[in-house]
Write an enzyme that holds these catalytic residues in place. Structure first.
Site, PDB file in Angstrom:
ATOM      1  N   GLU A  17     -10.513  24.417   0.636  1.00 13.37           N
ATOM      2  CA  GLU A  17      -9.986  24.797   1.774  1.00 13.37           C
ATOM      3  C   GLU A  17      -9.538  24.143   2.790  1.00 13.37           C
ATOM      4  O   GLU A  17      -8.901  23.888   3.572  1.00 13.37           O
ATOM      5  CB  GLU A  17     -10.717  26.272   2.807  1.00 13.37           C
ATOM      6  CG  GLU A  17     -12.115  26.511   2.567  1.00 13.37           C
ATOM      7  CD  GLU A  17     -12.909  26.458   1.121  1.00 13.37           C
ATOM      8  OE1 GLU A  17     -12.454  26.291  -0.028  1.00 13.37           O
ATOM      9  OE2 GLU A  17     -14.556  26.884   1.021  1.00 13.37           O
ATOM     10  N   LYS A  19      -8.549  21.134   2.622  1.00 13.39           N
ATOM     11  CA  LYS A  19      -7.372  20.035   1.921  1.00 13.39           C
ATOM     12  C   LYS A  19      -6.388  20.238   2.437  1.00 13.39           C
ATOM     13  O   LYS A  19      -5.452  20.433   2.820  1.00 13.39           O
ATOM     14  CB  LYS A  19      -7.576  20.118   0.583  1.00 13.39           C
ATOM     15  CG  LYS A  19      -5.971  19.404   0.013  1.00 13.39           C
ATOM     16  CD  LYS A  19      -6.248  19.364  -1.377  1.00 13.39           C
ATOM     17  CE  LYS A  19      -4.690  19.124  -2.057  1.00 13.39           C
ATOM     18  NZ  LYS A  19      -4.005  17.994  -1.826  1.00 13.39           N
ATOM     19  N   ILE A 435       6.467   1.665 -10.685  1.00 10.16           N
ATOM     20  CA  ILE A 435       4.404   1.369 -10.967  1.00 10.16           C
ATOM     21  C   ILE A 435       4.554   2.538 -12.128  1.00 10.16           C
ATOM     22  O   ILE A 435       3.127   2.243 -13.258  1.00 10.16           O
ATOM     23  CB  ILE A 435       3.901   2.018  -9.775  1.00 10.16           C
ATOM     24  CG1 ILE A 435       3.497   0.621  -9.006  1.00 10.16           C
ATOM     25  CG2 ILE A 435       2.329   1.355 -10.219  1.00 10.16           C
ATOM     26  CD1 ILE A 435       4.203  -1.327  -9.535  1.00 10.16           C
ATOM     27  N   ARG A 519      -6.597  13.718  -0.459  1.00  7.67           N
ATOM     28  CA  ARG A 519      -6.131  13.990  -2.019  1.00  7.67           C
ATOM     29  C   ARG A 519      -7.549  13.945  -2.773  1.00  7.67           C
ATOM     30  O   ARG A 519      -8.313  13.175  -2.089  1.00  7.67           O
ATOM     31  CB  ARG A 519      -5.857  12.466  -2.079  1.00  7.67           C
ATOM     32  CG  ARG A 519      -4.921  12.355  -3.361  1.00  7.67           C
ATOM     33  CD  ARG A 519      -4.099  11.262  -3.552  1.00  7.67           C
ATOM     34  NE  ARG A 519      -4.474  11.003  -5.141  1.00  7.67           N
ATOM     35  CZ  ARG A 519      -3.517  12.070  -6.298  1.00  7.67           C
ATOM     36  NH1 ARG A 519      -3.210  13.016  -4.976  1.00  7.67           N
ATOM     37  NH2 ARG A 519      -3.438  12.031  -7.076  1.00  7.67           N
ATOM     38  N   CYS A 520      -7.601  15.033  -3.413  1.00  9.32           N
ATOM     39  CA  CYS A 520      -8.613  15.263  -4.709  1.00  9.32           C
ATOM     40  C   CYS A 520      -7.558  15.141  -5.464  1.00  9.32           C
ATOM     41  O   CYS A 520      -7.332  14.990  -6.135  1.00  9.32           O
ATOM     42  CB  CYS A 520      -8.910  16.642  -4.020  1.00  9.32           C
ATOM     43  SG  CYS A 520      -9.278  17.447  -2.420  1.00  9.32           S
ATOM     44  N   GLU A 609     -13.444  -0.993  -9.132  1.00  9.41           N
ATOM     45  CA  GLU A 609     -14.383  -0.139  -8.412  1.00  9.41           C
ATOM     46  C   GLU A 609     -14.915   0.123  -9.447  1.00  9.41           C
ATOM     47  O   GLU A 609     -16.364   0.814  -8.774  1.00  9.41           O
ATOM     48  CB  GLU A 609     -13.465   1.266  -8.335  1.00  9.41           C
ATOM     49  CG  GLU A 609     -13.629   2.491  -9.172  1.00  9.41           C
ATOM     50  CD  GLU A 609     -12.362   3.682  -8.530  1.00  9.41           C
ATOM     51  OE1 GLU A 609     -11.970   3.112  -7.854  1.00  9.41           O
ATOM     52  OE2 GLU A 609     -12.835   4.509  -8.874  1.00  9.41           O
ATOM     53  N   HIS A 645      -1.368  -2.819 -13.950  1.00  9.95           N
ATOM     54  CA  HIS A 645      -0.953  -2.291 -12.674  1.00  9.95           C
ATOM     55  C   HIS A 645      -2.230  -1.934 -11.794  1.00  9.95           C
ATOM     56  O   HIS A 645      -3.430  -1.297 -12.816  1.00  9.95           O
ATOM     57  CB  HIS A 645      -0.072  -0.456 -12.163  1.00  9.95           C
ATOM     58  CG  HIS A 645      -0.170  -0.595 -11.111  1.00  9.95           C
ATOM     59  ND1 HIS A 645       0.231  -1.056 -10.475  1.00  9.95           N
ATOM     60  CD2 HIS A 645      -0.790   0.169 -10.845  1.00  9.95           C
ATOM     61  CE1 HIS A 645       0.013  -0.258  -8.790  1.00  9.95           C
ATOM     62  NE2 HIS A 645      -0.335   0.597  -9.246  1.00  9.95           N
ATOM     63  N   GLU A 669      -1.198  -3.829  -5.778  1.00 13.16           N
ATOM     64  CA  GLU A 669      -1.138  -3.407  -4.341  1.00 13.16           C
ATOM     65  C   GLU A 669      -1.348  -4.440  -2.871  1.00 13.16           C
ATOM     66  O   GLU A 669      -2.279  -5.297  -3.290  1.00 13.16           O
ATOM     67  CB  GLU A 669      -1.942  -2.087  -3.971  1.00 13.16           C
ATOM     68  CG  GLU A 669      -2.045  -1.480  -3.162  1.00 13.16           C
ATOM     69  CD  GLU A 669      -2.678   0.039  -3.107  1.00 13.16           C
ATOM     70  OE1 GLU A 669      -2.210   0.521  -4.261  1.00 13.16           O
ATOM     71  OE2 GLU A 669      -3.106   0.617  -1.699  1.00 13.16           O
ATOM     72  N   HIS A 698       1.778   5.252   0.285  1.00 13.94           N
ATOM     73  CA  HIS A 698       0.512   6.059   0.699  1.00 13.94           C
ATOM     74  C   HIS A 698       0.927   6.724   1.772  1.00 13.94           C
ATOM     75  O   HIS A 698       0.853   7.795   2.708  1.00 13.94           O
ATOM     76  CB  HIS A 698      -0.589   5.526   1.093  1.00 13.94           C
ATOM     77  CG  HIS A 698      -1.526   4.969  -0.273  1.00 13.94           C
ATOM     78  ND1 HIS A 698      -1.459   3.768   0.038  1.00 13.94           N
ATOM     79  CD2 HIS A 698      -2.489   5.966  -1.194  1.00 13.94           C
ATOM     80  CE1 HIS A 698      -1.827   3.789  -1.401  1.00 13.94           C
ATOM     81  NE2 HIS A 698      -2.471   5.237  -2.103  1.00 13.94           N
TER      82      HIS A 698
HETATM   83  N1  GLN Z   1       1.620   4.851 -13.433  1.00 17.95           N
HETATM   84  C1  GLN Z   1       0.896   5.449 -11.922  1.00 17.95           C
HETATM   85  C2  GLN Z   1       1.819   5.872 -10.892  1.00 17.95           C
HETATM   86  O1  GLN Z   1       2.948   5.624 -11.135  1.00 17.95           O
HETATM   87  C3  GLN Z   1      -0.257   4.655 -11.592  1.00 17.95           C
HETATM   88  C4  GLN Z   1      -0.938   5.375 -10.335  1.00 17.95           C
HETATM   89  C5  GLN Z   1      -2.060   4.552  -9.904  1.00 17.95           C
HETATM   90  O2  GLN Z   1      -2.245   2.848 -10.007  1.00 17.95           O
HETATM   91  N2  GLN Z   1      -3.108   4.927  -9.425  1.00 17.95           N
HETATM   92  O3  GLN Z   1       1.342   7.672 -11.193  1.00 17.95           O
HETATM   93 ZN    ZN Z   2      -1.551   2.113  -7.815  1.00 16.01          ZN
END
Ligand code: GLN
Ligand code: ZN
Length: 762
Positions: A17, A19, A435, A519-520, A609, A645, A669, A698
């Protein structure tokens, strides 16, 4: 009874709720007063829950309207100059502007919170003058007390951690910034003290990383200042995610309590305590229940640990805690109705962890008395799951044991592959691509729902996905992109999609955790050996390829990302899980190649990460992460182009590993970090195909041609034009239809300008 505490509680609410409220507010469907009261209701619910379960030290001010680091920055009036801010309490328009960007100003960078999948907004200190705009912890404390009679424990991001996570200043200015911030912290603490607050939790997770001697000195200054300014306030100096470095310095700080992680930093913290003891005048916050994992804790083993710790502190000086904030786990297992009984019984989310904390707090110092029944029950479920046959696949175990000892190499080195690939693909210089994902419109989400509910047949749904692919193949051709994608319309999530098709995974209905802002994500659970059970992406990819003469990239999620974005089993090493995933993905890569797909992207946005926080442990992790990627990709032909990527810019310390993955093309990125990555390529050369994201996906903002051209030129100063690709920062699934088309058109315009300019030199 011994005290118990969670270090923070999930914000999102049982049904997300939180979000929903944020998004309704952003879209103008919710007025500010109504929005505020909705969030207050959510916040109070969470406090009430902890109160009812019997947690004795309930955190307050852990709740946020977006992110707790952004809260801290805005509380200190640290607002980048590009936002119109006139002082005073920071309005929500500015607050969300920093987080998400506005029409006129780009958002602040966001990055991973230590080694988690939570992202915080990076404070930009340059050009700002810190002032205390409001005392948020005090507000939160008062609210909990007035509304629920809770004696809350305000949580604050500590000054050292705050500074270390901020940008926009040079190392030599650190002390000057500390001088500006300390008086503000002091005022907060003094006001809390005069309000009668007993405990505050000051989070300094930075202390589990390799902090310098100068920082240890700063730490002393900070906490001596606090002790002098608010002598009656009990400070719990809280660390988490690993063992504390400089243990002996930390325990001699003039604070009332020290919080240590005995789950993720178990061996380090335990040996520090065994070796150096624990001061007689301090409270030990024992982080014993995993705040990041989802499995029930083996409470008997936990009790044994607490008993060992009890040798150093009396009951009054022990707080049984979660290892970190419960922000990183879903809210409650209770909602799950579709998991197998055996699995469900083995899980503990935030609410169940609260129960575990209380049970442990009741049991410690008195095992064998009234609580053994509950402990037995816990132990039974834990053991039953541990032994379950459903977790084992001997064929996979055997194959992985063999393959991991093979030479995991492409048949020819990149320098040679590059030539045959160029002959094969005939791409222009500065090839353009995306991507992978295109906007997941309301229509796409609706269709998926209808199909999931059984209202649409498989054929109907597949037909719909093909239509979407058709639309976007045509659009990509019209926009003028060189390497196309099918658009990922069949995927909700890049990990869930694969998990659903592989053996060894289970899915919750409601196991959401916050990733960034509203975003979840709903991480799958890897509970057993992972196995390939059939083609996963071949149909959609070959369909897309049949609709165009331009190359279509196949799109897979890499082994490390699937692992890092899942909740994983704890009975085998992570390395082993990664190889099992790699072996399964290798079978998909081979299937794609056999079906005629000659470019295959294996996304690894989450490699970074998973990097251990302690430098000493990093090389080992990177070595097996690289190995897993190569295991998944090394068997293809020379002409087949492997792409990868990654998200986020902090790659300076792992460029060698990225190179070792041996992908033919990588996209990274970069746009929010305004070229910091480019900077790192000045020192380290990278000699494979590379695309640095030229615009931030984003934000809903449409990037201009000019700014992207500048970005590209800047990259070309340090990267070989012959190897350079042009692409957005990341997948476009969260963006709108029109804005995506306009942005990509501008990107192609910027590419044409760049091609023109460099045509003579390349
Ligand atoms: N191929 C995925 C997309 O385009 C890559 C997403 C990501 O790097 N988080 O959504
Ligand atoms: Zn990405």
């Amino acid at each position: 009874m011994v005290k118990s505490s969670a270090l923070g509680y999930p914000r999102i609410g049982t049904d997300r709720e939180w979000k929903k409220a944020l998004e309704a507010f952003w879209s103008g469907k919710l007025e500010e007063p109504e929005f505020n009261s909705r969030l207050q209701k959510i916040r109070l619910n969470h406090l009430r829950k902890q109160q009812e379960k019997g947690i004795t030290l309930i955190p307050v001010n852990d709740f946020s309207y977006y992110d707790h680091v952004l809260d801290t920055a805005t509380m200190f009036g640290i607002i980048p100059k590009r936002f119109a801010y006139e002082g005073g309490v920071v309005p929500l328009s500015v607050y969300y502007g920093i987080a998400r960007g506005t029409k006129d100003a780009g958002a602040s960078e966001m990055t991973k919170w230590f080694n988690t999948n939570y992202h915080y907004i990076v404070p930009e200190l340059n050009g700002t003058t810190p002032v205390l705009t409001e005392n948020k912890p005090l507000k939160a404390y008062r609210e909990a007390k007035e509304k629920l009679g809770i004696e809350g424990k305000p949580v604050i991001v500590g000054p050292l951690t705050f500074l270390k996570l901020s940008k926009g200043y040079s190392l030599s200015e650190t002390d000057a910034w500390l001088d500006r911030l300390l008086p503000l912290y002091v005022r907060i603490l003094q006001e809390l003290s005069s309000e009668g607050v007993e405990w505050v939790q000051i989070d300094e997770p930075i202390l589990v990383t390799n902090v310098s001697a100068a920082d240890v000195q700063r730490l002393k200054t900070i906490y001596e200042t606090f002790a002098a300014a608010a002598p009656n306030l009990n400070i719990m100096l809280q660390t988490y995610f690993e063992s504390a470095q400089h243990y002996s310095d930390i325990i001699s700080l003039p604070v009332k309590g020290i919080g240590l992680d005995f789950v993720h930093g178990f061996s380090g913290n335990m040996s520090s305590i065994r070796e150096l003891g624990f001061p007689k005048d301090k409270v030990l916050g024992a982080g014993i229940i995993d705040g990041r994992g989802i499995w029930k804790a083996p409470l008997r083993e936990k009790l044994t640990i607490l008993e060992e710790l009890a040798a150093f502190v009396e009951p009054e000086r022990l707080v049984v805690q979660s290892s970190c904030s419960l922000l990183h786990v879903p809210v409650s297992v209770e909602q799950e109705t579709k998991l197998s009984y055996e699995l469900k019984d083995a899980l503990a989310f935030a609410d169940e962890k609260l129960d575990e904390l209380v049970l442990l707090a009741k049991s410690v110092f008195r095992e064998g008395e009234e609580y053994t029944g509950e402990l037995e029950e816990n132990n039974r479920a834990y053991q039953a799951f541990k032994r379950s046959d459903k977790r084992k696949r001997s064929d996979v175990q055997y194959a992985v044991a063999v393959i991991r000892n093979q030479q995991l190499e492409r048949s020819r080195p990149f320098s040679e592959r590059r030539i045959v690939q160029q002959q094969n693909w005939q791409l222009p210089i500065f090839p353009t691509t995306t991507i992978g994902s295109f906007p997941q419109s309301a229509e796409v989400r609706k269709a998926r729902q209808l199909w999931r509910k059984g209202e649409w047949s498989n054929e109907q749904y597949a037909g719909f996905i093909r239509e979407q692919t058709d639309i976007w193949i045509k659009l990509q051709e019209d926009i003028g992109l060189d390497v196309l994608v099918h658009g990922e319309f069949e995927r909700t999530d890049m990990v869930e999609f694969f998990g659903e098709k592989l053996a060894g995974f289970a899915f919750t209905q409601n196991g959401w955790v916050q990733s960034y802002g509203s975003r979840c994500v709903k991480p799958p659970i890897i509970f057993g050996d992972v196995a390939f059970t059939g083609e996963m992406t071949v149909e959609e990819t070959t369909y897309a390829q049949s609709r165009t003469t331009r190359p279509v990239k196949g799109m897979l999620t890499g082994p490390i990302t699937i692992m890092n974005w899942s909740f994983v089993r704890e009975d085998i090493p992570r390395e082993q899980i990664a190889y099992q995933l790699a072996y399964a993905l290798r079978q998909e890569v081979e299937a794609l190649e056999q079906a005629g797909i000659g470019m295959i992207q294996v996304d690894e946005p989450a490699v970074r990460e998973g990097l251990p926080l302690k430098e000493d442990d990093q090389a080992e992790y990177l070595a097996w992460a690289v190995k897993a990627f190569r295991m998944a990709t090394c068997t293809v032909k020379d002409t087949t182009q492997i792409h990868t990527h990654m998200c986020y810019c902090e790659f300076h310390d792992m460029i060698d590993s990225i190179e070792a993955m041996d992908a033919d093309v990588i996209s990274i990125e970069t746009s929010r970090s305004h070229g910091e990555l480019i900077h790192s390529f000045e020192a380290n050369t990278y000699n494979k195909g590379i695309g640095l994201g030229v615009y931030d996906i984003h934000s809903p903002r449409i990037p201009g041609v000019e700014e992207m051209t500048v970005m590209i030129e800047r990259a070309l100063r340090v990267l070989d034009p012959k190897l350079f690709w042009i692409n957005p920062d990341c997948g476009l699934k969260t963006r709108g239809f029109e804005e995506t088309i306009l942005s990509l058109k501008n990107m192609v315009k910027a590419t044409l300008i760049t091609r023109e300019k460099h045509s003579s030199t390349v």
